[in-house]
Design a protein around this motif. Structure first.
Motif, PDB file in Angstrom:
ATOM      1  N   UNK A  98       0.838  -1.207   0.000  1.00  0.00           N
ATOM      2  CA  UNK A  98       0.000   0.000   0.000  1.00  0.00           C
ATOM      3  C   UNK A  98       0.867   1.249   0.000  1.00  0.00           C
ATOM      4  N   UNK A  99       1.942   1.226   0.778  1.00  0.00           N
ATOM      5  CA  UNK A  99       2.864   2.365   0.817  1.00  0.00           C
ATOM      6  C   UNK A  99       3.496   2.591  -0.555  1.00  0.00           C
ATOM      7  N   UNK A 100       3.763   1.486  -1.274  1.00  0.00           N
ATOM      8  CA  UNK A 100       4.405   1.572  -2.591  1.00  0.00           C
ATOM      9  C   UNK A 100       3.350   1.734  -3.688  1.00  0.00           C
ATOM     10  N   UNK A 101       2.394   2.637  -3.469  1.00  0.00           N
ATOM     11  CA  UNK A 101       1.372   2.971  -4.470  1.00  0.00           C
ATOM     12  C   UNK A 101       0.555   1.752  -4.895  1.00  0.00           C
ATOM     13  N   UNK A 102       0.260   0.878  -3.924  1.00  0.00           N
ATOM     14  CA  UNK A 102      -0.521  -0.345  -4.174  1.00  0.00           C
ATOM     15  C   UNK A 102       0.128  -1.216  -5.258  1.00  0.00           C
ATOM     16  N   UNK A 103       1.421  -1.400  -5.124  1.00  0.00           N
ATOM     17  CA  UNK A 103       2.210  -2.190  -6.074  1.00  0.00           C
ATOM     18  C   UNK A 103       1.640  -3.603  -6.165  1.00  0.00           C
ATOM     19  N   UNK A 104       1.482  -4.107  -7.396  1.00  0.00           N
ATOM     20  CA  UNK A 104       0.886  -5.441  -7.548  1.00  0.00           C
ATOM     21  C   UNK A 104       1.512  -6.260  -8.667  1.00  0.00           C
ATOM     22  N   UNK A 105       2.758  -5.975  -8.990  1.00  0.00           N
ATOM     23  CA  UNK A 105       3.391  -6.679 -10.113  1.00  0.00           C
ATOM     24  C   UNK A 105       3.980  -8.024  -9.684  1.00  0.00           C
ATOM     25  N   UNK A 106       4.346  -8.805 -10.689  1.00  0.00           N
ATOM     26  CA  UNK A 106       4.878 -10.147 -10.459  1.00  0.00           C
ATOM     27  C   UNK A 106       6.165 -10.335 -11.253  1.00  0.00           C
ATOM     28  N   UNK A 107       7.227 -10.790 -10.562  1.00  0.00           N
ATOM     29  CA  UNK A 107       8.464 -11.175 -11.248  1.00  0.00           C
ATOM     30  C   UNK A 107       8.398 -12.671 -11.542  1.00  0.00           C
ATOM     31  N   UNK A 108       8.611 -13.021 -12.797  1.00  0.00           N
ATOM     32  CA  UNK A 108       8.631 -14.430 -13.202  1.00  0.00           C
ATOM     33  C   UNK A 108       9.969 -14.741 -13.854  1.00  0.00           C
ATOM     34  N   UNK A 109      10.377 -15.986 -13.754  1.00  0.00           N
ATOM     35  CA  UNK A 109      11.577 -16.388 -14.482  1.00  0.00           C
ATOM     36  C   UNK A 109      11.463 -17.838 -14.898  1.00  0.00           C
ATOM     37  N   UNK A 110      12.166 -18.162 -15.959  1.00  0.00           N
ATOM     38  CA  UNK A 110      12.181 -19.523 -16.479  1.00  0.00           C
ATOM     39  C   UNK A 110      13.576 -19.805 -17.015  1.00  0.00           C
ATOM     40  N   UNK A 111      14.016 -21.045 -16.857  1.00  0.00           N
ATOM     41  CA  UNK A 111      15.371 -21.383 -17.287  1.00  0.00           C
ATOM     42  C   UNK A 111      15.360 -22.562 -18.259  1.00  0.00           C
ATOM     43  N   UNK A 112      16.397 -22.604 -19.102  1.00  0.00           N
ATOM     44  CA  UNK A 112      16.480 -23.614 -20.161  1.00  0.00           C
ATOM     45  C   UNK A 112      17.927 -24.087 -20.255  1.00  0.00           C
ATOM     46  N   UNK A 113      18.127 -25.376 -20.373  1.00  0.00           N
ATOM     47  CA  UNK A 113      19.477 -25.903 -20.579  1.00  0.00           C
ATOM     48  C   UNK A 113      19.859 -25.736 -22.052  1.00  0.00           C
ATOM     49  N   UNK A 114      21.156 -25.755 -22.322  1.00  0.00           N
ATOM     50  CA  UNK A 114      21.622 -25.564 -23.693  1.00  0.00           C
ATOM     51  C   UNK A 114      22.943 -26.293 -23.884  1.00  0.00           C
TER      52      UNK A 114
END
Length: 476
Positions: free
Chosen positions: A379-395
């Protein structure tokens, strides 16, 4: 006399030198790394004393002893941990003894087939890029190792130590952690090397109502990657819910990464932990100063710092960059999305126990459920509601070459879903979009993986962005 044959050159990544046991990570290579440090210390006429620790991985105690033997053979005073311990303990001892170098045998959160060696320098700080390059150069010059002393003579230079209690006391005193007897906590140590320090810590803060799962040594980590990731917390979640605990903590195998499960079983990663601790330190403890994060960490911290009137400094992945920037800017805190943070006036490296101590302090002092504290933060951070996602792949090497040529040499990019406002090329590619949305594509510095990180308003938008890059780079 023991002679070690010449091995191929090595390469330090974002978290030290790591490799598959018996392939790149061998007795010979580890001994040569240690001799490289010996040569650097002798050339620069630095302090001939070293601290060495190790985790619960396969053969870690043997690798630590082999390290100790190289230093002892060269007339170093060697402080070798008596038992498996966390990485932060070794960083602490390196700092407290004002040593120029410290060594930890660990592959941190990597799968069980890996082991590794982390190098620390003054202040208990992760070795800089300049230092690791220097070690690599020295390594390439060594064709063989000849021990001058007998094993008995070498052992005379090795002192076995246990500084876990000293380290725990240091955290409690420095962070002013008080009685936490009103809380109920579950810890998941992932079969790693943090059990002793957690038990001591709980005893000293009067936390009687706690339990530890996966506390025994298992060099295979139950065949699950020993990382505090969202796909690896189901057992902790069930324990928190079934015991009506206030909070649960998931550590990695060497105790420098952390994730949280709240009383409702919700998973919270270091994007939230870093943000919360910074918020608490500034708002409730009146500390003043900037924040440091890596390029894959949430923009929530940018909003917090700006609202408090401070700056956010962004650095590449690798905690050595974070600690260096914290020192340079006199920042309060530095951290990364993958699970680690540091605060000023502690060791200059990631520390799970530090994060645990501060979170328990926050819970006790604010005296309300963890989910309500997070609601206050957002709430203090302007009602922040984002999501960090990550995905990994072998190579494989062919795929690595193909992607690097496409992205970093020819700089070919996909047709974006959103208009980019900035594109940044370093040892990663970062796309900045409007509204503080972003995407990072980078190669892991610790194992053969390519990773995609992004932050958007919800998981659906994150998945859409990740799918864009999967298709563009033909990743599976």
């Amino acid at each position: 006399m023991l002679v070690v044959n010449n091995m191929k050159n090595i390469k330090f990544g974002t978290g030290g030198f790591r490799g598959i046991i018996s392939d790149d990570f061998t007795k010979e290579n580890v001994e040569k790394i240690c001799l490289s440090i010996v040569n650097i210390i002798n050339k620069e006429k630095l302090k001939k004393e070293i601290c060495i620790g190790y985790d619960n991985r396969f053969l870690s105690e043997n690798f630590a002893y082999w390290c100790a033997s190289v230093f002892a053979d060269n007339d170093f005073k060697v402080n070798l941990m008596q038992n498996a311990t966390s990485t932060p303990v070794v960083m602490y001892k390196t700092m407290q003894n004002k040593l120029d170098y410290g060594v930890m045998i660990t592959a941190s959160h990597n799968p069980y087939i890996y082991n590794g060696i982390k190098i620390f320098t003054q202040l208990g700080k992760d070795a800089s890029l300049e230092v690791t390059k220097q070690i690599e150069e020295e390594f390439s010059k060594i064709s063989e190792i000849k021990f001058k002393k007998s094993e008995k003579e070498r052992n005379n230079n090795i002192k076995y130590i246990n500084v876990v209690e000293e380290f725990v006391d240091y955290i409690i005193k420095n962070q002013n952690i008080n009685d936490c007897s009103n809380l109920k906590v579950v810890f998941d140590t992932k079969f790693g090397s943090t059990k002793e320090e957690i038990e001591l810590f709980c005893k000293k803060i009067n936390l009687k109502n706690y339990s530890i799962i996966n506390a025994n040594r298992d060099a295979f980590f139950n065949f699950v990657t020993p990382a505090p990731s969202e796909d690896n917390i189901e057992q902790l979640k069930l324990n928190v819910l079934s015991s009506n605990a206030d909070i649960g903590f998931s550590l990695d195998a060497d105790g420098d990464r952390l994730a949280v499960v709240d009383s409702f079983g919700n998973y919270l990663d270091n994007n939230i932990i870093l943000s919360l601790i910074y918020y608490y330190l500034v708002k409730y403890e009146n500390l003043k100063g900037d924040l440091v994060k890596n390029v894959c960490t949430t923009s929530l911290v940018n909003i917090l710092a700006k609202k408090f009137g401070y700056n956010t400094h962004e650095v590449p992945v690798g905690f050595k960059y974070i600690s260096s920037k914290v020192i340079e800017t006199n920042a309060i805190i530095g951290g990364e999305s993958s699970g680690g943070l540091m605060v000023k006036n502690h060791i200059y490296g990631k520390d799970s126990l530090l994060s645990i101590a501060l979170i328990l302090k926050i819970l006790s002092s604010l005296n309300k459920p963890f989910n309500k504290i997070i609601e206050e933060l957002l709430a203090f951070a302007n009602n922040f509601n984002k999501k960090v996602c990550d995905k990994q792949y072998s190579y494989n090497l062919e795929k690595e070459k193909e992607i690097k040529e496409k992205l970093f040499i020819k700089k070919i990019l996909p047709k974006f879903n959103y208009k980019p406002i900035k594109i940044e090329y370093k040892d990663y590619l970062k796309i900045f979009y409007e509204n503080n949305n972003w995407t990072v594509v980078r190669f892991s510095g610790t194992e053969p993986l390519i990773r995609i990180f992004c932050e958007f308003e919800n998981i659906e938008l994150c998945n859409k962005e990740i799918k864009l890059w999967e298709d563009f780079l033909n990743l599976k």
